[in-house]
Design an enzyme around this catalytic site. Structure first.
Site, PDB file in Angstrom:
ATOM      1  N   ALA A  29     -67.599 -40.183 -10.087  1.00  0.00           N
ATOM      2  CA  ALA A  29     -66.424 -40.560 -10.882  1.00  0.00           C
ATOM      3  C   ALA A  29     -65.854 -41.860 -10.300  1.00  0.00           C
ATOM      4  O   ALA A  29     -64.680 -41.945  -9.922  1.00  0.00           O
ATOM      5  CB  ALA A  29     -65.379 -39.438 -10.916  1.00  0.00           C
ATOM      6  N   HIS A  31     -64.488 -45.528  -9.328  1.00  0.00           N
ATOM      7  CA  HIS A  31     -63.388 -46.383  -9.810  1.00  0.00           C
ATOM      8  C   HIS A  31     -63.340 -47.636  -8.940  1.00  0.00           C
ATOM      9  O   HIS A  31     -64.228 -47.840  -8.091  1.00  0.00           O
ATOM     10  CB  HIS A  31     -62.071 -45.599  -9.800  1.00  0.00           C
ATOM     11  CG  HIS A  31     -61.788 -44.899  -8.499  1.00  0.00           C
ATOM     12  ND1 HIS A  31     -61.593 -45.572  -7.313  1.00  0.00           N
ATOM     13  CD2 HIS A  31     -61.707 -43.579  -8.195  1.00  0.00           C
ATOM     14  CE1 HIS A  31     -61.362 -44.708  -6.341  1.00  0.00           C
ATOM     15  NE2 HIS A  31     -61.442 -43.482  -6.835  1.00  0.00           N
ATOM     16  N   GLY A  33     -61.610 -48.376  -6.455  1.00  0.00           N
ATOM     17  CA  GLY A  33     -61.563 -48.110  -5.015  1.00  0.00           C
ATOM     18  C   GLY A  33     -62.975 -48.033  -4.447  1.00  0.00           C
ATOM     19  O   GLY A  33     -63.292 -48.657  -3.425  1.00  0.00           O
ATOM     20  N   HIS A  34     -63.840 -47.288  -5.131  1.00  0.00           N
ATOM     21  CA  HIS A  34     -65.242 -47.213  -4.704  1.00  0.00           C
ATOM     22  C   HIS A  34     -65.892 -48.597  -4.767  1.00  0.00           C
ATOM     23  O   HIS A  34     -66.660 -48.973  -3.890  1.00  0.00           O
ATOM     24  CB  HIS A  34     -66.029 -46.261  -5.615  1.00  0.00           C
ATOM     25  CG  HIS A  34     -65.561 -44.837  -5.590  1.00  0.00           C
ATOM     26  ND1 HIS A  34     -64.944 -44.244  -6.658  1.00  0.00           N
ATOM     27  CD2 HIS A  34     -65.624 -43.882  -4.623  1.00  0.00           C
ATOM     28  CE1 HIS A  34     -64.660 -42.985  -6.366  1.00  0.00           C
ATOM     29  NE2 HIS A  34     -65.042 -42.741  -5.143  1.00  0.00           N
ATOM     30  N   GLN A  58     -67.382 -29.048   1.281  1.00  0.00           N
ATOM     31  CA  GLN A  58     -66.049 -29.542   1.652  1.00  0.00           C
ATOM     32  C   GLN A  58     -64.959 -29.018   0.713  1.00  0.00           C
ATOM     33  O   GLN A  58     -63.790 -29.351   0.868  1.00  0.00           O
ATOM     34  CB  GLN A  58     -66.021 -31.059   1.738  1.00  0.00           C
ATOM     35  CG  GLN A  58     -66.143 -31.786   0.431  1.00  0.00           C
ATOM     36  CD  GLN A  58     -66.313 -33.283   0.659  1.00  0.00           C
ATOM     37  OE1 GLN A  58     -67.350 -33.743   1.122  1.00  0.00           O
ATOM     38  NE2 GLN A  58     -65.282 -34.056   0.368  1.00  0.00           N
ATOM     39  N   LYS A 145     -59.476 -46.328   3.633  1.00  0.00           N
ATOM     40  CA  LYS A 145     -58.312 -45.966   4.459  1.00  0.00           C
ATOM     41  C   LYS A 145     -57.443 -44.932   3.748  1.00  0.00           C
ATOM     42  O   LYS A 145     -56.607 -44.302   4.360  1.00  0.00           O
ATOM     43  CB  LYS A 145     -57.477 -47.211   4.747  1.00  0.00           C
ATOM     44  CG  LYS A 145     -58.107 -48.174   5.727  1.00  0.00           C
ATOM     45  CD  LYS A 145     -57.095 -49.273   6.020  1.00  0.00           C
ATOM     46  CE  LYS A 145     -57.648 -50.306   6.954  1.00  0.00           C
ATOM     47  NZ  LYS A 145     -56.658 -51.386   7.187  1.00  0.00           N
ATOM     48  N   GLN A 150     -59.917 -38.353   7.183  1.00  0.00           N
ATOM     49  CA  GLN A 150     -61.372 -38.301   7.065  1.00  0.00           C
ATOM     50  C   GLN A 150     -61.998 -39.468   7.832  1.00  0.00           C
ATOM     51  O   GLN A 150     -62.944 -39.287   8.616  1.00  0.00           O
ATOM     52  CB  GLN A 150     -61.747 -38.364   5.582  1.00  0.00           C
ATOM     53  CG  GLN A 150     -63.202 -38.645   5.296  1.00  0.00           C
ATOM     54  CD  GLN A 150     -63.491 -38.613   3.810  1.00  0.00           C
ATOM     55  OE1 GLN A 150     -63.480 -37.546   3.211  1.00  0.00           O
ATOM     56  NE2 GLN A 150     -63.763 -39.757   3.206  1.00  0.00           N
ATOM     57  N   VAL A 173     -57.201 -49.318  -2.698  1.00  0.00           N
ATOM     58  CA  VAL A 173     -57.010 -50.033  -3.963  1.00  0.00           C
ATOM     59  C   VAL A 173     -56.046 -49.219  -4.820  1.00  0.00           C
ATOM     60  O   VAL A 173     -56.171 -48.000  -4.921  1.00  0.00           O
ATOM     61  CB  VAL A 173     -58.356 -50.231  -4.695  1.00  0.00           C
ATOM     62  CG1 VAL A 173     -58.150 -50.939  -6.031  1.00  0.00           C
ATOM     63  CG2 VAL A 173     -59.322 -51.003  -3.819  1.00  0.00           C
ATOM     64  N   ARG A 184     -59.347 -37.880  -8.721  1.00  0.00           N
ATOM     65  CA  ARG A 184     -58.515 -36.754  -9.161  1.00  0.00           C
ATOM     66  C   ARG A 184     -57.341 -37.194 -10.038  1.00  0.00           C
ATOM     67  O   ARG A 184     -56.699 -36.336 -10.653  1.00  0.00           O
ATOM     68  CB  ARG A 184     -58.001 -35.966  -7.952  1.00  0.00           C
ATOM     69  CG  ARG A 184     -59.088 -35.175  -7.257  1.00  0.00           C
ATOM     70  CD  ARG A 184     -58.518 -34.178  -6.255  1.00  0.00           C
ATOM     71  NE  ARG A 184     -59.510 -33.229  -5.791  1.00  0.00           N
ATOM     72  CZ  ARG A 184     -60.237 -33.362  -4.660  1.00  0.00           C
ATOM     73  NH1 ARG A 184     -60.049 -34.422  -3.893  1.00  0.00           N
ATOM     74  NH2 ARG A 184     -61.124 -32.453  -4.321  1.00  0.00           N
TER      75      ARG A 184
END
Ligand code: AMP
Length: 273
Positions: A29, A31, A33-34, A58, A145, A150, A173, A184
């Site tokens: 999924a 976006h 950020g990825h 997880q 970040k 994590q 981002v 999510r």
């Protein structure tokens, strides 16, 4: 772009790779950020590998594993258009067998904050990241970040287990209005999305307080809780970069973290000061 679905094939494909390899593990999924992680990896490496794997270990019982957004075809296109060289797209049965060896998150750092909200979550994260790093054997691996705890635990694992990969942290981002991008966010109704903006507002307010010289953690946390009300707050905390809670913000060594639940959706955000 080469798409590979089994660990064996990917290891074979990368076996004689002499060039630098940048690796971005994701749960799909995808976006912006990825994409920021992918573009950073492209700048710094000769070969870029992305994995899309919705890691079951997880997720705790009753969490959103079954309904987690799936956008396989769009994800493939995003990877291709972003210049990804290899997309690793395994099934759970390719990654896990029966009677598995697995890693345990540290007893303190793995069980505070998000680890307290989701006990055992970080065991699954560390185990899958270890497996993926062993399959890809990258020069550098890229993490956001936004998932600060994590990132901290993966960096700790790499150090404590004497692994040679370099972990690279990439800034969060956000949407124009400040909401941190997250797969999510797709669960949020328009009204919930509006309520979720309080997270970014609280972090901006905390930053402004620090800039005015207010460094006391309790004062900052109280102010943030007032802004976030009446949202369901899992935690608001101020830690140093080692993830130890601190009583005063130390500029250059602090992270202010928030987790709230909006309409059943867990949303994380933070600011590094
Ligand atoms: P996920 O697919 O949610 O497991 O995320 C894969 C990677 O993307 C993790 O390292 C995340 O921290 C990172 N990531 C997720 N959202 C963002 C964001 N808004 N900005 C930067 N990195 C992100």
């Amino acid at each position: 772009m080469k798409i590979i679905s089994t660990p064996f094939e990917l290891k074979e494909y990368l076996k004689n790779e002499k060039r630098t390899v940048g690796f971005i593990p994701t749960m799909g999924a995808l976006h912006e950020g990825h994409r920021a992680l992918i573009l950073r990896a492209k700048e710094e490496n000769e070969v870029v590998v992305v994995s899309i794997f919705l890691n079951p270990t997880q997720f705790l019982k009753g969490e959103d594993l079954e309904k987690y957004p799936k956008k396989d075809e769009a994800d493939k296109l995003i990877c291709k258009l972003s210049g990804v060289d290899v997309l690793f797209f395994p099934q759970a049965s390719d990654i896990y067998g029966e009677d598995e060896v697995s890693l345990l998150a540290p007893k303190v750092r793995g069980y505070i904050l998000e680890g307290e909200s989701r006990p055992g979550h970080f065991n699954g994260v560390l185990t899958v990241v270890m497996k993926l790093l062993n399959i890809v054997n990258p020069t550098r691996a890229y993490f956001g970040k936004k998932d600060a705890q994590q990132l901290n635990l993966i960096t700790l694992m790499v150090k404590q287990l004497f692994m040679s990969v370099t972990i690279v942290a990439v800034d969060t981002v956000r949407e124009k209005d400040g909401l941190a991008l997250s797969s999510r966010n797709a669960y949020l109704s328009p009204q919930e999305r509006q309520e979720a903006l309080k997270i970014a507002t609280s972090l901006r307010s905390a930053t402004a307080m620090v800039m005015r010289g207010v460094l006391d953690a309790n004062t900052i946390v109280e102010n943030m809780r007032e802004i976030l009300a009446p949202l369901e707050i899992s935690y608001v905390a101020i830690v140093n970069r080692e993830f130890v809670q601190i009583s005063h913000v130390e500029l250059g060594n602090s992270i202010i973290l928030v987790e709230v639940v909006v309409g059943g959706t867990r949303l994380l955000d933070n600011i590094w000061l």
